[in-house]
Design an enzyme around this catalytic site. Structure first.
Site, PDB file in Angstrom:
ATOM      1  N   TYR A 166      14.664  50.179   6.684  1.00  0.00           N
ATOM      2  CA  TYR A 166      15.094  50.288   8.079  1.00  0.00           C
ATOM      3  C   TYR A 166      16.609  50.459   8.080  1.00  0.00           C
ATOM      4  O   TYR A 166      17.317  49.780   7.340  1.00  0.00           O
ATOM      5  CB  TYR A 166      14.718  49.010   8.854  1.00  0.00           C
ATOM      6  CG  TYR A 166      15.244  48.974  10.270  1.00  0.00           C
ATOM      7  CD1 TYR A 166      14.415  49.307  11.347  1.00  0.00           C
ATOM      8  CD2 TYR A 166      16.571  48.621  10.534  1.00  0.00           C
ATOM      9  CE1 TYR A 166      14.903  49.289  12.650  1.00  0.00           C
ATOM     10  CE2 TYR A 166      17.063  48.609  11.836  1.00  0.00           C
ATOM     11  CZ  TYR A 166      16.220  48.948  12.880  1.00  0.00           C
ATOM     12  OH  TYR A 166      16.715  48.931  14.163  1.00  0.00           O
TER      13      TYR A 166
ATOM     14  N   GLU B 272      18.241  54.331  15.564  1.00  0.00           N
ATOM     15  CA  GLU B 272      17.296  53.552  14.768  1.00  0.00           C
ATOM     16  C   GLU B 272      16.481  54.497  13.895  1.00  0.00           C
ATOM     17  O   GLU B 272      15.893  55.459  14.394  1.00  0.00           O
ATOM     18  CB  GLU B 272      16.361  52.765  15.705  1.00  0.00           C
ATOM     19  CG  GLU B 272      15.438  51.861  14.937  1.00  0.00           C
ATOM     20  CD  GLU B 272      14.549  51.016  15.854  1.00  0.00           C
ATOM     21  OE1 GLU B 272      13.653  51.589  16.491  1.00  0.00           O
ATOM     22  OE2 GLU B 272      14.768  49.794  15.909  1.00  0.00           O
TER      23      GLU B 272
END
Ligand code: GDP
Ligand code: MN
Length: 393
Positions: free
Chosen positions: A109, A198
């Site tokens: 991530y 993101e």
């Protein structure tokens, strides 16, 4: 303003942030042509909506043949995709992104958000890719590496080292690639006045390359004026229709999930009004700031927008007249009751400039479901009781 995944990936590509190759499609036939053009043996058909969790909702599917790309595209296009972020009503899928399949060895991530307390962008990275970051933050916060970057010095190699050491990336070649990835991402975040980026998941391929498999970006609305290319990416169909309509009339409207419609002047008073409603045991159905230049027409429009929400059981009008004159608001309320069917109790607290005139106007009009309140606390309490079905006099 938010953009679609395929648009975020266009920006990534411009800055040299590696992504799989892909082409956007509006029809199943186009999806098929795109897959042919991309070549290879495996493709991913990805629903383009402004919400995460598409994978779990059935909006991201793997195809192993050109025909399957077409079949999946025809299933996904036109579907109403429900994810944990769309709410139960879901979102209509109007575009699919056809991407070459990736060889996933590891899912990470990587994100950048503005940390208002630190007054700096913060890069967040985690080895728990593919999972919702809120869940990771809740269950295993130690698995998130956070690196704040002071914009005055920009992204430096020590920031990069903190990230790769924090993630446990030990291979020097991989470290170099990851640091370069993060540094480019920081550059595009700053140069485009983004508020958040993101990438979940950011994958490591079998051959040790890092690729942005997903991409979400949000931008500072106030900075869009200097980014016409980003503004062009706006997809109005993804935005809340009522919120857009309100903004065209100079009203700041945010829909919420409670039962009491609010019409207030000034953002601070609007927040205070919502807090008071909560304190009195009720729930606000919206935030609505009618602004300093409210007139009869904008107030009527405000009523119309509030009443479109079927959950609204009562409306609380809380106006403190400074620049706004209370008599104008009172006339607006009268006008609204003529223009729209105001079928719920309306609690009105008007104080400040021309409050006595306003009270007079409302008294003379004598509308049965318009109830006067003496102050904020009285108004909020009456609105909460009215929403519960109590008769208020
Ligand atoms: P989201 O669910 O809206 O966050 O959409 P993502 O773009 O993250 O896709 C959901 C999931 O689909 C990812 O977490 C991956 O596991 C999977 N996925 C996406 N693209 C590929 C791909 O090219 N190959 C494979 N094998 N899986 C993929
Ligand atoms: Mn994702």
């Amino acid at each position: 303003m938010n953009i679609h995944e395929y648009q975020a990936k266009q920006i990534f590509a411009k800055y040299g942030v590696p992504t799989p190759r892909g082409i956007i499609a509006n029809t199943p036939a186009q999806a098929m042509t795109n897959a042919q053009e991309l070549g290879g043996k495996i493709w991913v058909v990805k629903a383009q909506i402004h919400a995460g969790g598409r994978g779990l909702g059935g909006g991201v599917k793997l195809a192993r043949s050109i025909e399957e790309v077409k079949t999946l595209a025809s299933e996904i296009l036109g579907m109403t995709l429900v994810t944990h972020q769309t709410g139960p009503q879901g979102k209509l899928v109007q575009k699919v992104y056809i991407e070459e399949g990736a060889d996933i060895a590891d899912e990470l991530y990587l994100g950048i958000v503005l940390d208002r307390a630190k007054e700096m962008p913060v890069i967040m990275a985690s080895t728990q890719g593919g999972m919702e970051i809120e869940k990771v933050a809740h269950e295993s916060p130690e698995k998130i590496v956070k690196v704040a970057v002071d914009p005055a010095i920009g992204f430096q190699s020590f920031h990069g080292r903190e990230l790769v050491f924090g993630l446990g990336i030990t291979d020097p070649a991989e470290q170099k690639k990851f640091i370069s990835f993060a540094s480019k991402l920081y550059k595009l975040y700053m140069e485009n006045d983004a508020e958040m980026i993101e990438i979940n998941p950011l994958i490591k391929t079998g051959s040790g390359e890092f690729l942005a498999l997903d991409g979400k970006m949000g931008f500072d609305d106030s900075a869009l004026g200097r980014h016409p290319d980003i503004e062009d990416m706006r997809d109005i169909s993804e935005e809340d229709r009522d919120e857009r309509e309100a903004s065209q009339y100079g009203l700041s409207y945010i829909s919420l999930d409670g039962e009491i419609g609010c019409m207030v002047n000034g953002a601070g008073l609007a927040m205070g009004t919502m807090d008071t409603i909560n304190y009195m045991g009720g729930t606000p159905a919206n935030f609505l700031d009618v602004g300093g230049s409210a007139n009869a027409q904008t107030v009527a429009k405000g009523f119309e927008i509030i009443l479109k929400n079927p959950n609204v059981k009562a409306i609380f009008v809380n106006i403190f007249g400074g620049i706004v004159r209370c008599d104008r608001i009172a006339n607006g309320i009268l006008e609204a009751t003529k223009l729209v069917n105001v079928h719920v109790p309306v609690i009105v607290r008007l104080d400040g400039t021309n409050a006595p005139e306003a009270a007079e106007i409302l008294r003379n009009a004598n509308i049965p479901n318009v109830i006067a309140a003496t102050d904020l606390a009285d108004g909020a309490a009456k609105a909460v009781r009215a929403a519960k079905g109590e008769k208020i006099i």
